[in-house]
Design a protein around this motif. Structure first.
Motif, short mmCIF file in Angstrom:
data_model
loop_
_atom_site.label_atom_id
_atom_site.label_comp_id
_atom_site.label_asym_id
_atom_site.label_seq_id
_atom_site.Cartn_x
_atom_site.Cartn_y
_atom_site.Cartn_z
N THR A 134 0.93 -1.41 -0.05
CA THR A 134 0.07 -0.05 0.28
C THR A 134 0.96 1.11 0.07
N TYR A 165 0.83 4.01 -2.95
CA TYR A 165 0.74 5.55 -2.60
C TYR A 165 1.77 6.54 -3.20
N GLN A 172 1.36 6.70 -6.80
CA GLN A 172 0.04 7.71 -7.19
C GLN A 172 0.55 9.13 -6.99
N ARG A 185 -9.26 5.05 -6.36
CA ARG A 185 -8.25 5.08 -5.55
C ARG A 185 -7.40 6.12 -5.24
N LEU A 240 -6.93 8.43 -1.82
CA LEU A 240 -5.55 9.08 -1.46
C LEU A 240 -5.64 10.73 -1.15
N ARG A 246 -7.60 11.46 2.01
CA ARG A 246 -6.68 11.03 2.97
C ARG A 246 -5.54 12.23 3.34
#
Length: 414
Positions: free
Chosen positions: A121, A125, A128, A182, A186, A189
């Motif tokens: 993960t 991240y 991305q 997704r 992100l 968050r």
């Protein structure tokens, strides 16, 4: 005489910086350097001291825009707010690039240390952020990002270059709905953390309210004929035996490919026929292994701590290497539109065809559950073991060959 567009255009440089002042707005003027650079400026007083600030270069600002800006700043100064100091403070506000740096260097390591984020993960991240967020938003101040900025980034986000290179996606194709959602998650968050860091006002997350893309559920499974063809193709391949083992184990056990890839020998109980999965989406769990999978493992030479070792042996094999072998096997078997995860879906579908209830099936595959009744079902160890045994044996039979005929993982490793 006041400033006019013609006067601004015709102003000539001299051997020193000079100014031409406007009559209509006090302190508003044009600065011309010896090199001929022209910019609008404003002189004003704040806290009893004289200030001079640059409003903008002539080539990027019209006279009327500059005059309106001068009026706004003069009014701010009269109200006790120093516009030059405010401009300097604004330049010190954190950018989105700085927010992503803090996200990766502070938030991600803390979550991983708590066991609440997997390394895969964290890697995703970082990918991305580097591929989408920083190019689109990195230079903007955190507090200036709007919902429209997020929507524009999602609409223009480029497709994965690897998929384009492999011919799976045409150049210029939009990001798939799953990937877009997704990326949106992100962003949500990231900006929620910016609120926690007091880098944005509370409840101002720009990702809130952005509409998610509609995801089409994938229901592709492999037929009996395709499983047999895949098994023959894997037998015929003369490359990467570790990846071949990973593919077979994924088919026989119904495990996620990431769970197969990260299997350690210390977590495999050959006598009890159990695999310990320390970290999964549902936490630590035990997964009973069918005889066909145990036979594969018994014929595998142990090289390093991982069942599917990478080139360095002390790390698992890269998932991309396993996917490449699967794609090659599917190509040789003439299987179209298949992905590695379809093996897991195939095992689940065959289990459902055996009359398995939803709760038992969910436990077999390690899905999340919250109902108290499911906890009692999860303790039914014998039905689960029998179910996994039947599914593994059925998959092995359809793929052809015996467990002892597979290539040993240690062979060919450098």
């Amino acid at each position: 005489m006041g400033l006019t567009e013609k006067r601004v255009r015709d102003a000539k440089p001299s051997d020193r910086t000079r100014f031409e002042w406007d009559d209509s707005v006090k302190g508003f003027g044009l600065r011309i350097t010896p090199a001929g650079a022209k910019a609008y400026v404003l002189d004003y007083r704040a806290d009893g001291q004289r200030r001079r600030m640059t409003l903008g270069e002539v080539k990027g600002l019209t006279l009327e825009q500059a005059r309106a800006r001068a009026l706004e700043f003069r009014q701010a100064a009269r109200d006790g707010h120093d516009p030059l100091q405010a401009a300097r403070a604004r330049r010190e506000l954190p950018t989105v690039a700085e927010a992503t740096d803090r996200f990766l260097s502070e938030y991600v390591p803390r979550r991983m240390a708590l066991g609440r984020m997997a390394s895969a993960t964290a890697t995703e991240y970082a990918r991305q952020i580097e591929r989408h967020i920083r190019p689109a938003l990195g230079a903007k101040r955190v507090q200036d990002v709007t919902r429209r900025d997020i929507e524009r980034m999602l609409a223009s986000a480029p497709e994965d270059k690897r998929k384009i290179a492999r011919g799976k996606t045409p150049k210029g194709a939009p990001m798939p709905p799953v990937s877009a959602n997704r990326l949106l998650a992100l962003c949500s968050r990231l900006f929620r953390l910016c609120e926690d860091w007091n880098w944005r006002p509370q409840n101002s997350n720009p990702a809130r309210g952005v509409e998610k893309a509609v995801e089409e559920a994938r229901d592709r499974t492999l037929t009996t004929k395709e499983l047999a063809a895949l098994g023959r193709a894997l037998d015929a391949l003369d490359a990467n035996p570790g990846a071949i083992l990973a593919i077979r184990l994924a088919a026989l056990t119904g495990l996620r490919i990431g769970e197969v890839q990260s299997m350690r020998w210390e977590d495999v109980d050959m006598q009890g026929g159990v695999l310990v999965l320390p970290k999964t989406k549902t936490g630590r769990r035990l997964h009973t292994l069918p005889s066909a999978a145990l036979a594969l493992l018994s014929e595998t030479r142990r090289v390093g701590p991982f069942v599917i070792p990478g080139r360095g042996l002390d790390a698992p094999m890269d998932l991309r290497a396993i996917r490449r072998v699967f794609e090659l096997a599917c190509e040789k078997a003439e299987i179209r539109n298949a992905r590695l995860h379809d093996l897991r879906r195939t095992a689940m579908t065959q289990a459902a065809a055996m009359g398995v209830g939803a709760h038992l099936l969910r436990d077999m595959l390690g899905h999340k559950t919250t109902a108290m009744a499911d906890r009692y079902i999860r303790n039914a160890g014998e039905p689960l073991t029998e179910l996994r045994e039947r599914v593994g044996a059925g998959m092995a039979a359809q793929m052809g060959g015996s467990a002892g005929e597979v290539v040993r993982v240690g062979d060919g490793l450098k």
